[in-house]
Every structure is written in structure tokens, then in C-alpha cells.
Design a protein around this motif. Structure first.
Motif, mmCIF file in Angstrom:
data_model
loop_
_atom_site.group_PDB
_atom_site.id
_atom_site.type_symbol
_atom_site.label_atom_id
_atom_site.label_comp_id
_atom_site.label_asym_id
_atom_site.label_seq_id
_atom_site.Cartn_x
_atom_site.Cartn_y
_atom_site.Cartn_z
ATOM 1 N N ARG A 182 0.766 -1.125 -0.033
ATOM 2 C CA ARG A 182 0.022 -0.010 -0.025
ATOM 3 C C ARG A 182 0.634 1.310 0.047
ATOM 4 N NH1 ARG A 182 -2.551 -3.477 3.607
ATOM 5 N NH2 ARG A 182 -4.931 -3.981 2.904
ATOM 6 N N VAL A 183 0.397 2.397 -0.703
ATOM 7 C CA VAL A 183 0.858 3.580 -0.822
ATOM 8 C C VAL A 183 -0.280 4.350 -0.466
ATOM 9 C CG1 VAL A 183 2.010 5.460 -2.025
ATOM 10 C CG2 VAL A 183 3.014 3.095 -1.954
ATOM 11 N N GLU A 184 -0.102 5.273 0.441
ATOM 12 C CA GLU A 184 -1.361 6.208 0.847
ATOM 13 C C GLU A 184 -1.042 7.506 1.345
ATOM 14 O OE1 GLU A 184 -3.901 2.463 2.945
ATOM 15 O OE2 GLU A 184 -2.302 3.324 4.217
ATOM 16 N N MET A 232 -3.778 7.500 -10.589
ATOM 17 C CA MET A 232 -2.814 6.704 -9.706
ATOM 18 C C MET A 232 -2.213 5.285 -10.213
ATOM 19 S SD MET A 232 -2.126 8.603 -6.985
ATOM 20 C CE MET A 232 -1.654 9.915 -8.468
ATOM 21 N N TRP A 261 1.272 5.580 -9.475
ATOM 22 C CA TRP A 261 2.082 4.767 -8.408
ATOM 23 C C TRP A 261 1.821 3.386 -8.830
ATOM 24 C CZ3 TRP A 261 5.301 4.810 -4.632
ATOM 25 C CH2 TRP A 261 5.784 5.929 -4.248
ATOM 26 N N GLY A 262 0.643 2.827 -9.414
ATOM 27 C CA GLY A 262 0.215 1.687 -9.371
ATOM 28 C C GLY A 262 1.375 0.657 -10.500
ATOM 29 N N ASN A 305 -7.961 6.618 -6.349
ATOM 30 C CA ASN A 305 -7.688 5.656 -5.300
ATOM 31 C C ASN A 305 -7.835 4.328 -6.240
ATOM 32 O OD1 ASN A 305 -8.131 6.476 -2.034
ATOM 33 N ND2 ASN A 305 -8.829 7.880 -3.734
ATOM 34 N N VAL A 310 -3.620 1.940 -3.719
ATOM 35 C CA VAL A 310 -3.186 3.196 -3.522
ATOM 36 C C VAL A 310 -4.119 4.150 -3.369
ATOM 37 C CG1 VAL A 310 -1.914 5.244 -5.306
ATOM 38 C CG2 VAL A 310 -1.248 2.868 -5.410
ATOM 39 N N THR A 370 -5.447 8.448 -2.229
ATOM 40 C CA THR A 370 -4.670 9.962 -2.255
ATOM 41 C C THR A 370 -5.770 10.711 -1.173
ATOM 42 O OG1 THR A 370 -6.198 10.697 -4.099
ATOM 43 C CG2 THR A 370 -3.900 9.928 -4.328
#
Length: 359
Positions: free
Chosen positions: A156-158, A177, A181-182, A215, A232, A234
Motif C-alpha cells: 500500500r501507498v497512501e 494513480m 504509483w500502481g 484511489n 493506492v 490519495t
């Protein structure tokens, strides 16, 4: 493809935005055989910024590509023009490093790969997060068997500040995202797990940005049955752990980028059940009864000190491939699989269905 080794390779940058500035900052340290000669950007203010840094500000893409002193090109423009720029650079005889996501579609990437072969040039992608310390720490622990056989990997990146302003909020430029980031998180897991992906289910959200996903929740299954859950966000104000991995003999958790975390490993399964029902906060239960603390051991985790986590790794493998010393470690064929998974993610979200795939 293999050229004569040089003491220094001159890099030209197309698209002098934030990520290109990061490349310049790292290369200016002089730790690689690559130095930036100049840039081209359609924004005049960015050309002025380049000149202020002592770089050549090319008046056109063609001027940069026709400069015989330029050995390699970094494509760092917005996502929708990566294919066009990469192929133009390859046809101009330059080796090419492309920012991620390399392309928006797999067909576009295949075109670039074909052009690289036809032109006899090296083409690679800046999937630089393969050397992030948190990922390397997780991978080392899992591959060392510290939690037994893994069967679920959660990544996870949050954040809570939304999508960065500008082109990342625009669909036609490849915003959102998943592509931002994905692409990194999917690449990390697929780089680690040498198996085909057999199933993809993805749910995307556009909470504050109607054109793009801000998201997403992705579940991908590998042929062995191992499941990766990737998120992910935001708009997340309470964060989950960066990594949470379930294995047959224990659990790994890494809290954040600093690599703080722990492994709790089972010493005794303690699966012989008494007749009595335990009274706990969950109510009367056997399954969720508290474990004897002596049946597990805890291993505290910390940041690995031997990992180089910067762009030098990307450029060194690029130069080694150009000089014929070694194969690329970031292979276009690997990134092609990642792009195909992302395509499946968009299709899964559109159809609201899990997709059986063979990627």
C-alpha cells in the motif's frame, strides 16, 4: 547494439519537469558514466530553467536528436507521448531510457521494442523502485523463508493530499494513480514473483478527480495461488502498513518507508483445542482465543544498510547493456507484462468483473 565503451555518455532530456529534475540532481553527483548535456521542453520557462543550470536548451526536439554528442535520451514528457518520442530518439540513433509508465497501452510498448531492435539501440525503463529499501527488506525476508511460504502480499501507498495538480489529473495525458504509483507497486511484486498472473480484479475510485482514478484496489492472483493485494489512496487519513505479508509460518509487517517493522514467527501452532470456550472481548470463542506468547518469536526489522536506493542503479544497468557487459536488469519484456496487468485493471473496473488472464 553494443558500442565502444566511453568514459562519459551525454544524456539529452525531453521533458524537463519534476522527474527530469530529479534525474539531473542524481547525475550531477558524478557517480555514473552519464552526464546531462541539454534538454528540450515545449514550455519556454523550463528551457530557461535549464539554461540557468548550465545546460543546453535545444529549440526543438529535432535539434536535440540531431546533436551527434548526445548518446542517450531520457523521455520524461507526459505519458501519452512516450511512444512517439522514444521511437523518434531510437531512429535518430540514440539509446533510450523512458520514464514510467513506459506507455499507456501494451501495443505502444511493443512498437517501441520493435523499433529498438530494428535500430540496434538499447531501450529501458525507469522502474527505479525495485531498489527501494522497504521492498528489498520485505523480499529478502520472504525469500529467506522467515515466514514460511507466502500466500498473501499486501502493498500500500497512501496519502491524503489528493492528486498533484497539472497533467496527472487529465485522462488523455495518462493521469491517475494506476499509471502513477500502481505501475511501481505492480512491477515490484511481479519482479519478485517469477510466475504468470492468472486473475485480476480491480476497483477504481474517482473521489475528487472525475477524469482519473485517485484511489484503487487491486487483487492479482499468480499461478501458484499466491495473492497480491495492492492499494493506492490519495484521500487516506489513517495509514495501513506499507507491507503486510502472510506466510504459512508467520507474518511480516513493515510500517513505512523507514523500514520499521517486525516478523512474528510461529514456534508452536498451539492448535490443540481445549473443551472450554474462552471468554474474550470478541465474546465466547475458541478460534480467536489469545495465544500463549511463548509459542511465537518476534524479529524486529530495520533498514538494510547495503542497498543503493537511487537512480545510479538504473543508469549503471543501462550503460552496462550499451557496452555489452551485462543484460539489462530492467527489461522491456518485464515492463510489458506490467502494462498488460494495468490494462486488465482498467477493463476489470469498467466491467466490474474479475478477469482470468495469462500474463
Amino acid at each position: 547494439m553494443v558500442g565502444i565503451a566511453k568514459e562519459k555518455y551525454n544524456l539529452g532530456i525531453i521533458g524537463f519537469g519534476g522527474m527530469a529534475g530529479n534525474h539531473l540532481k542524481q547525475l550531477s553527483k558524478g557517480n555514473t558514466k552519464v552526464s546531462v548535456k541539454g534538454v528540450f521542453d515545449i514550455d519556454e520557462s523550463r528551457l530557461k530553467a535549464a539554461e540557468e543550470k548550465g545546460l543546453v536548451a535545444y529549440k526543438s526536439r529535432e535539434e536535440l536528436l540531431s546533436d551527434p554528442d548526445i548518446d542517450m535520451v531520457l523521455v520524461a514528457a507526459t505519458n501519452e507521448v512516450h511512444k512517439e518520442l522514444a521511437i523518434a530518439a531510437l531512429k535518430a540513433g540514440k539509446h533510450v531510457l523512458c520514464e514510467k509508465p513506459v506507455t499507456i497501452t501494451s501495443d505502444e510498448l511493443v512498437e517501441i521494442m520493435n523499433a529498438a531492435k530494428e535500430c540496434g539501440r538499447v531501450f529501458t525503463v525507469d522502474q527505479n523502485r525495485r531498489v527501494n529499501k522497504d521492498f528489498v527488506l520485505m523480499r529478502r525476508c520472504v525469500e529467506a523463508g522467515k515466514i514460511g511460504k507466502p500466500y498473501v502480499i499486501e502493498s500500500r501507498v497512501e496519502g491524503s493530499r489528493g492528486v498533484p495538480a497539472g497533467w496527472r489529473t487529465t485522462k488523455e495525458k495518462g493521469g491517475g494513480m494506476m499509471l502513477d504509483w500502481g505501475v511501481h507497486l505492480i512491477d515490484q511484486v511481479m519482479y519478485m514473483i517469477p510466475e504468470k498472473v492468472t486473475n485480476v480484479f480491480c476497483k477504481m475510485y474517482s473521489i475528487h478527480y472525475p477524469e482519473v482514478d485517485d484511489n484503487f484496489r487491486l487483487t492479482m492472483t499468480f499461478e501458484s495461488g499466491l495473492t497480491a493485494h495492492i492499494e493506492v489512496s490519495t484521500n487516506n487519513f489513517i495509514s495501513h502498513p506499507r507491507w503486510y505479508v502472510l506466510g504459512t509460518d508467520g507474518t511480516l509487517q513493515i510500517d513505512d518507508w523507514s523500514c520499521r517493522g517486525r516478523i512474528v514467527r510461529c514456534l508452536d501452532r498451539q492448535d490443540k483445542w481445549a473443551q472450554e470456550i474462552a471468554e474474550v472481548k470478541a465474546g465466547p470463542t475458541k478460534t480467536m482465543a489469545p495465544r500463549n506468547p511463548e509459542t511465537v518469536e518476534t524479529i524486529e526489522l530495520s533498514e538494510p544498510t547495503d542497498v543503493i536506493d537511487n537512480l545510479d542503479v538504473v543508469y549503471n544497468q543501462f550503460v552496462d547493456a550499451i557496452e555489452g557487459k551485462a543484460e539489462l536488469t530492467i527489461k522491456p519484456e518485464q515492463t510489458l507484462r506490467v502494462v498488460k496487468v494495468m490494462e486488465a485493471c482498467f477493463k476489470s473496473d469498467e466491467t466490474n468483473q474479475a478477469l482470468n488472464v495469462e500474463i
